[in-house]
Design a protein around this motif. Sequence first.
Motif, PDB file in Angstrom:
ATOM      1  N   ARG A 103      -7.787  -8.837  -0.500  1.00  0.00           N
ATOM      2  CA  ARG A 103      -8.342  -9.049   0.840  1.00  0.00           C
ATOM      3  C   ARG A 103      -8.126 -10.484   1.314  1.00  0.00           C
ATOM      4  N   LEU A 106       0.861  -1.181   0.000  1.00  0.00           N
ATOM      5  CA  LEU A 106       0.000   0.000   0.000  1.00  0.00           C
ATOM      6  C   LEU A 106       0.896   1.230   0.000  1.00  0.00           C
ATOM      7  N   ASN A 156     -12.509   3.555  -9.177  1.00  0.00           N
ATOM      8  CA  ASN A 156     -12.392   2.142  -8.825  1.00  0.00           C
ATOM      9  C   ASN A 156     -13.391   1.267  -9.574  1.00  0.00           C
ATOM     10  N   LEU A 173      -3.310   0.752  -3.784  1.00  0.00           N
ATOM     11  CA  LEU A 173      -2.873  -0.634  -3.685  1.00  0.00           C
ATOM     12  C   LEU A 173      -2.155  -1.017  -4.974  1.00  0.00           C
ATOM     13  N   VAL A 205      -9.615  -6.003  -5.930  1.00  0.00           N
ATOM     14  CA  VAL A 205      -9.304  -5.821  -4.513  1.00  0.00           C
ATOM     15  C   VAL A 205      -9.777  -7.015  -3.678  1.00  0.00           C
ATOM     16  N   ILE A 262     -10.668  -0.517   2.642  1.00  0.00           N
ATOM     17  CA  ILE A 262     -10.156  -1.639   1.847  1.00  0.00           C
ATOM     18  C   ILE A 262     -10.697  -2.962   2.373  1.00  0.00           C
ATOM     19  N   THR A 293      -8.448   4.169   5.751  1.00  0.00           N
ATOM     20  CA  THR A 293      -8.061   3.462   4.520  1.00  0.00           C
ATOM     21  C   THR A 293      -8.125   1.961   4.713  1.00  0.00           C
TER      22      THR A 293
END
Length: 501
Positions: free
Chosen positions: A285, A119, A266, A141, A281, A171, A167
């Motif tokens: 995760r 990050l 995004n 990211l 993303v 995320i 943040t």
Amino acid sequence: MEILEAFDTTGSYRAAAELAGCSHHTVKAHVQARDRGRPVATPTRRERVTDAYMDKVIELVTRSGGRIRADKVHQRLVKLGYPGSERSTRRAVAEAKRTHEKAGRRVHRPWVAEPGLWLQYDYGDGPVVAGVKTVLFIAWLAFSRFRVVIPLRDKTLPSVFMALDRTFRLIGGIPTYVLTDNEKTVTTMHIAGVPVRNRDTVSFAKYYGATVLTCEPADPASKGGVERSVQIAKADLVPTATNLLHGYDSFAELEAACQAFMTEVNGKEHRVTKRRPIDLVDDERSVMHAVPGRAHTIAFGLSRKVPTNTPMVAFESGQYSVPHALMGSEVFVRVQGVADGEQIVIVAPGSDGFEEVARHGRARPGSPKINDRHFPTDATQKVPGVYAIRAKNQDEEEFLAIGHGAHEWLREAAAVGASRMRQKMTEAVALSRLHGGDVVDEALGTAAAYGRFATGDVASLLVNRVDAHARSADEESSLAQGTGGWQAMGNQRVSADGGEV
């Protein structure tokens, strides 16, 4: 190729020239180049007047780091006996500078980022809101290209921690490494090229299980991804002549614009990955570790509990307002700035992490700092002498139901200490049933305005009330005979026999 083919056919320069439609010298040059094994039709470099002095030119360019001017080089070469012109020197210096630039040019190797590892964050100058310049916190990211933009009022350590916590929660996980610049909030100094970390930042990183790294000083290329994200965010959010955006009336409006920007960027396909960051993303995760349920509060300030009935907190002998929705919850208060720039900053936990909820100037003891927007629109302000009228029994309720005049009569009569007020209120209710509430309400208002609070005053005002629809006759519509007969009075005349006429 036609020239060479013609020469192979005829074996003569002139004959080949006639067939190819060119000079026999051209035919000769092409044939000789082919025989010597050199590329055909390429110019050959001739000797230059600067060749003997080229080593000195390269030395001067290298010593100056490619900054020396050609005229200064020419002056030094002339002292060494250089016979050429300044134009030739300029060509030689330009060639030496191109060689020097190529020798020092950095060669970039493509970085293949892994999910959940990196990050990067940086700052950009935000728009001016209410006369105060803001800061844009931009995080990126590396694998998914997912961007987070959070507006801040400053770049102090608590604000940075608050933005990082938000943040991580936006995320949905914490990466292994966090890369940024060598700000004082992260690096206090460098010793022999080794950055010395800020102890608060180290404590923050340990709490979240991440490692904070910094790039080389004055080397933005080492985190080029977030640098580009800063450029894009500023181009879309900061009002300029290129985007014709209007200014922001409040900080909340800027926050809404940042949220809309994140949703847009995004949700679009990235030009490198050919996929939407919001989709990629999820892969990150899966390898990130979870965000702690409670945020790290090392630099947010002192903990304070907001009362359940008043949105005010006490801090260092002063009182400060907070949004009324925070009544009964915990907030953190700290001091920022010095002297005239000293401010009290209040932050509170939210659904997306900690966020700033209030900012006040320093309050003096006994003089609280209050922001009207922190209170609901229907909140009543306690003013001495202004009492809220609320019926406590049925008799009071019937009297107050007459109307606004009844309220005013009650206030004014109580202020002068009128006697037998309850009996007079009961009489007013009886009169309203007999004559109607509107006329009695008007009579009560008249009595309050002229201070008539004696027994029977309201009934007297009703009896002598002038009907709103009554009409009075003017001089033209009056039935009177006029005033001519009155003018003769006192003007007697005597007749001839002595009598009055």
